[in-house]
Write an enzyme that holds these catalytic residues in place. Structure first.
Site, mmCIF file in Angstrom:
data_model
loop_
_atom_site.group_PDB
_atom_site.id
_atom_site.type_symbol
_atom_site.label_atom_id
_atom_site.label_comp_id
_atom_site.label_asym_id
_atom_site.label_seq_id
_atom_site.Cartn_x
_atom_site.Cartn_y
_atom_site.Cartn_z
ATOM 1 N N CYS A 75 0.865 -1.183 0.000
ATOM 2 C CA CYS A 75 0.000 0.000 0.000
ATOM 3 C C CYS A 75 0.897 1.226 0.000
ATOM 4 O O CYS A 75 1.590 1.492 0.986
ATOM 5 C CB CYS A 75 -0.929 0.000 1.214
ATOM 6 S SG CYS A 75 -1.936 1.495 1.336
ATOM 7 N N CYS A 219 -4.868 6.117 -4.186
ATOM 8 C CA CYS A 219 -4.188 4.817 -4.136
ATOM 9 C C CYS A 219 -2.779 5.015 -4.670
ATOM 10 O O CYS A 219 -2.594 5.271 -5.865
ATOM 11 C CB CYS A 219 -4.946 3.783 -4.966
ATOM 12 S SG CYS A 219 -4.130 2.169 -5.030
#
Length: 276
Positions: A75, A219
């Site tokens: 992530c 993201c």
């Protein structure tokens, strides 16, 4: 027992961060699912866990759970928050931090202006490494979705991404196509789905349907994957500025075999305690 946590976000992509270096607990997928509920829990896109490393050559181990309880490999926005967290909590005094993730080692750089740079490593483009089912590597692939053909690029940034180019980011079918591509059988580990509108050679807009989380405000790995796809196909040139609903990321990539460099902010929102 009570566990201390910190709520953070990177461009609106929000996280619950747990220090399991100075605290000790065994976190299970059910805990992530319980705490991740925005109505009955704390609410987040991902749970980030800071642990002591298994590898003596790195500073920390970094684990990530989606709000649905699934543990994932990487992530990017979370990595920036991870760097800010370990400095703020004085778990390290270093400003260049090496972190072990499920998909490999990443390098974090906390800069004097408060921005955080992340060396995300080289993208993986071989279908089996993504993983994506295709007979051979290509710049783009045609995938059948409900009888219609969708053209997409497939990239791994430690986690799998599909990137679709769209003419208008505001009308992009994120909520219609996103979940269908996420669960498409050609992506056996599921996939994050990015919808990219190219503005010019160095600027683009992006929306991402994240695997296990739905559409998020930003993201980081999705922005990196979109940059790789756009540069590979000749749409754009490095460096890139990618605008997501939550804000802007700067991405640099010199080409195949080279690492992707991502720069952006990380913000602490509040501190709290949760009962395990």
């Amino acid at each position: 027992m009570l566990l201390r946590f910190t709520k953070m976000h990177g461009l609106g992509n929000d996280f619950m961060v747990l220090d399991l270096v100075s605290q000790h607990a065994h976190i299970l997928p059910k805990h992530a699912k319980q705490w991740g509920d925005r109505h009955t829990g704390i609410g987040f896109d991902q749970l980030l866990i800071v642990e002591a490393p298994n590898n003596p050559d790195v500073d920390f181990r970094y684990r990530i759970f989606n709000a649905d309880g699934s543990e994932v490999e990487q992530c990017g926005n979370g990595a920036r928050c991870f760097a800010r967290f370990v400095l703020d909590k004085r778990l390290t005094a270093k400003r260049q931090i090496r972190v072990e993730t499920k998909s490999g080692i990443i390098e974090l750089d906390v800069r004097s202006d408060g921005q955080i740079g992340v060396n995300m490593g080289a993208p993986r483009l071989v279908p089996a490494d993504i993983p994506f089912q295709a007979p051979a590597q290509a710049l783009s692939y045609q995938v059948d979705v409900d009888g219609a053909t969708v053209e997409l690029a497939a990239v791994s940034m430690g986690n799998p991404h599909a990137v679709l180019r769209v003419a208008d980011i505001n009308s992009a079918p994120v909520h219609e196509l996103g979940p269908k591509i996420e669960h498409h059988p050609r992506f056996p580990a599921r996939v994050n789905v990015g919808f990219l509108q190219v503005i010019d050679r160095h600027r683009a807009q992006l929306r991402v349907w994240e695997r296990g989380a739905g559409e998020t405000q930003a993201c980081g790995t999705g922005a990196c994957a979109a940059a790789v796809a756009a540069i590979s196909q000749g749409w754009m040139d490095s460096p890139l500025l990618i605008d997501l609903p939550g804000g802007r990321l700067s991405i640099e990539w010199a080409g195949p075999g080279q690492p992707v460099m991502m720069t952006g902010p990380a913000v602490r929102v509040y501190e709290g305690q949760v009962r395990l």
